[in-house]
Design an enzyme around this catalytic site. Structure first.
Site, PDB file in Angstrom:
ATOM      1  N   HIS A  55      10.501 -18.713 -13.656  1.00 26.59           N
ATOM      2  CA  HIS A  55       9.558 -17.597 -13.556  1.00 26.59           C
ATOM      3  C   HIS A  55       8.173 -18.203 -13.350  1.00 26.59           C
ATOM      4  O   HIS A  55       7.620 -18.823 -14.256  1.00 26.59           O
ATOM      5  CB  HIS A  55       9.620 -16.774 -14.859  1.00 26.59           C
ATOM      6  CG  HIS A  55       8.739 -15.561 -14.851  1.00 26.59           C
ATOM      7  ND1 HIS A  55       8.746 -14.646 -15.888  1.00 26.59           N
ATOM      8  CD2 HIS A  55       7.824 -15.094 -13.965  1.00 26.59           C
ATOM      9  CE1 HIS A  55       7.874 -13.686 -15.621  1.00 26.59           C
ATOM     10  NE2 HIS A  55       7.296 -13.938 -14.463  1.00 26.59           N
ATOM     11  N   ARG A  81       4.730 -17.576 -13.406  1.00 21.00           N
ATOM     12  CA  ARG A  81       3.862 -16.497 -13.904  1.00 21.00           C
ATOM     13  C   ARG A  81       2.475 -16.606 -13.301  1.00 21.00           C
ATOM     14  O   ARG A  81       2.014 -17.697 -12.950  1.00 21.00           O
ATOM     15  CB  ARG A  81       3.770 -16.553 -15.437  1.00 21.00           C
ATOM     16  CG  ARG A  81       5.093 -16.308 -16.141  1.00 21.00           C
ATOM     17  CD  ARG A  81       4.902 -16.251 -17.650  1.00 21.00           C
ATOM     18  NE  ARG A  81       4.324 -14.999 -18.058  1.00 21.00           N
ATOM     19  CZ  ARG A  81       4.997 -13.990 -18.620  1.00 21.00           C
ATOM     20  NH1 ARG A  81       6.291 -14.112 -18.850  1.00 21.00           N
ATOM     21  NH2 ARG A  81       4.399 -12.877 -18.946  1.00 21.00           N
ATOM     22  N   GLU A  97      19.444  -6.874 -11.948  1.00 22.35           N
ATOM     23  CA  GLU A  97      19.786  -7.611 -13.167  1.00 22.35           C
ATOM     24  C   GLU A  97      19.528  -6.667 -14.322  1.00 22.35           C
ATOM     25  O   GLU A  97      18.397  -6.202 -14.510  1.00 22.35           O
ATOM     26  CB  GLU A  97      18.934  -8.885 -13.289  1.00 22.35           C
ATOM     27  CG  GLU A  97      19.267  -9.665 -14.564  1.00 22.35           C
ATOM     28  CD  GLU A  97      18.416 -10.936 -14.717  1.00 22.35           C
ATOM     29  OE1 GLU A  97      17.945 -11.488 -13.709  1.00 22.35           O
ATOM     30  OE2 GLU A  97      18.243 -11.361 -15.874  1.00 22.35           O
ATOM     31  N   HIS A 141      18.863 -11.712 -20.447  1.00 23.44           N
ATOM     32  CA  HIS A 141      17.766 -11.633 -21.420  1.00 23.44           C
ATOM     33  C   HIS A 141      18.316 -11.529 -22.841  1.00 23.44           C
ATOM     34  O   HIS A 141      19.088 -10.639 -23.152  1.00 23.44           O
ATOM     35  CB  HIS A 141      16.806 -10.470 -21.174  1.00 23.44           C
ATOM     36  CG  HIS A 141      15.413 -10.829 -21.613  1.00 23.44           C
ATOM     37  ND1 HIS A 141      15.060 -10.886 -22.931  1.00 23.44           N
ATOM     38  CD2 HIS A 141      14.321 -11.212 -20.918  1.00 23.44           C
ATOM     39  CE1 HIS A 141      13.798 -11.271 -23.029  1.00 23.44           C
ATOM     40  NE2 HIS A 141      13.328 -11.486 -21.818  1.00 23.44           N
TER      41      HIS A 141
HETATM   42  N1  PXP Z   1      16.387 -12.680 -16.878  1.00 21.69           N
HETATM   43  C1  PXP Z   1      15.079 -12.374 -16.729  1.00 21.69           C
HETATM   44  C2  PXP Z   1      14.696 -11.422 -15.663  1.00 21.69           C
HETATM   45  C3  PXP Z   1      14.108 -12.958 -17.567  1.00 21.69           C
HETATM   46  O1  PXP Z   1      12.809 -12.639 -17.412  1.00 21.69           O
HETATM   47  C4  PXP Z   1      14.518 -13.888 -18.545  1.00 21.69           C
HETATM   48  C5  PXP Z   1      13.487 -14.547 -19.404  1.00 21.69           C
HETATM   49  O2  PXP Z   1      12.677 -15.385 -18.655  1.00 21.69           O
HETATM   50  C6  PXP Z   1      15.887 -14.176 -18.649  1.00 21.69           C
HETATM   51  C7  PXP Z   1      16.797 -13.541 -17.821  1.00 21.69           C
HETATM   52  C8  PXP Z   1      16.401 -15.158 -19.643  1.00 21.69           C
HETATM   53  O3  PXP Z   1      16.174 -14.667 -20.919  1.00 21.69           O
HETATM   54  P1  PXP Z   1      16.440 -15.621 -22.160  1.00 21.69           P
HETATM   55  O4  PXP Z   1      15.453 -16.741 -22.087  1.00 21.69           O
HETATM   56  O5  PXP Z   1      16.213 -14.723 -23.328  1.00 21.69           O
HETATM   57  O6  PXP Z   1      17.840 -16.113 -22.049  1.00 21.69           O
END
Ligand code: PXP
Length: 240
Positions: free
Chosen positions: A42, A44, A150, A189
């Site tokens: 990501h 940012r 997603e 997530h």
């Molecule tokens: N998917 C998305 C869209 C996310 O923003 C994140 C966190 O960066 C994740 C998956 C992964 O989440 P986690 O770090 O809680 O496994």
């Protein structure tokens, strides 16, 4: 089902000292050796963890799916069309949040997202929307032209008992809705070694995107060896 590993947290540790280690690019190659089907980063707006340099190097060395999570901003669309990841996942982004807190407001941002999808498609990039497990959000994502969604599993991951059962049901329904509409559907997530199985068992899911729990475990399973290596160096030098 594919596993995309998010290496942002490796970069977070690096940025805590503004140094060169640990390098998320090295972490990504090790994750691939471990069987990761994809690497997610990501980038940012505030560059708090992943840097532009990381994304460019990852594009060169990652032979599996490189998934760029990004906010739907002019700057990020330009970077994506230039770097050309294998997949762009549009996420909401707030400066003060610890992590991505909720799904995209696909309803409120419909016209801008339509423009963003068009520009990414024109550059040949498939687009995924990170959305809450709401039927309406799945429907709007399809209407806007996303190739994939997603489904946000954060509420499922944070809930306990009966509430968790209900949140899992919401995720399942959203997955089903996406499949019915012909979308490819992922989830992610907050997934951990302790809560991943019921989500991984959902039929038709294309993949899971997991970061924090895997990097957290890597720290723990790697500490013994890391200390051993440092101690060997020190003992060797102190004998001389
Ligand atoms: N998917 C998305 C869209 C996310 O923003 C994140 C966190 O960066 C994740 C998956 C992964 O989440 P986690 O770090 O809680 O496994």
């Amino acid at each position: 089902m594919i596993l995309g590993v998010n290496v942002d947290h490796v970069a977070t540790v690096r940025q805590a000292r503004a140094t060169f280690e640990p390098d998320p690019v090295m972490a990504a190659t090790l994750a691939i050796l471990g069987g990761a089907d994809g690497i997610t980063v990501h980038l940012r707006e505030d560059r708090r963890h992943i840097q532009d340099r990381d994304l460019r190097l990852l594009r060169e060395v990652v032979p599996v799916e490189l998934n760029l999570e990004m906010a739907a901003t002019e700057e990020m669309v330009n970077i994506a069309t230039e770097v050309k990841p294998d997949l762009v996942t549009i996420v909401p982004e707030k400066r003060q949040e610890l992590t991505t807190e909720g799904g995209l407001d696909v309803k409120g941002m419909r016209s801008w997202l339509t423009e963003v999808v068009k520009r990414l498609h024109d550059a040949g990039l498939p687009v995924s929307f990170f959305i809450n497990p709401e039927q309406e959000d799945v429907d709007i994502s399809k209407e806007i032209g996303a190739d994939m969604v997603e489904i946000h599993t954060g509420n499922y991951a944070n809930a306990l008992g009966q509430k968790r059962v209900e949140e899992l049901e919401r995720v399942k329904e959203a997955v089903q809705r996406g499949l019915t509409l012909g979308l490819q559907v992922n989830a992610g997530h907050g997934l951990t070694y302790y809560n991943v199985k019921p989500v991984a068992a959902i039929k038709g899911l294309r993949g899971l995107y997991i970061g924090h729990s895997i990097i957290s475990r890597a720290v723990l399973v790697g500490i013994e060896e890391a200390v051993r290596q440092m101690k060997a160096l020190i003992l060797e030098a102190s004998k001389q």
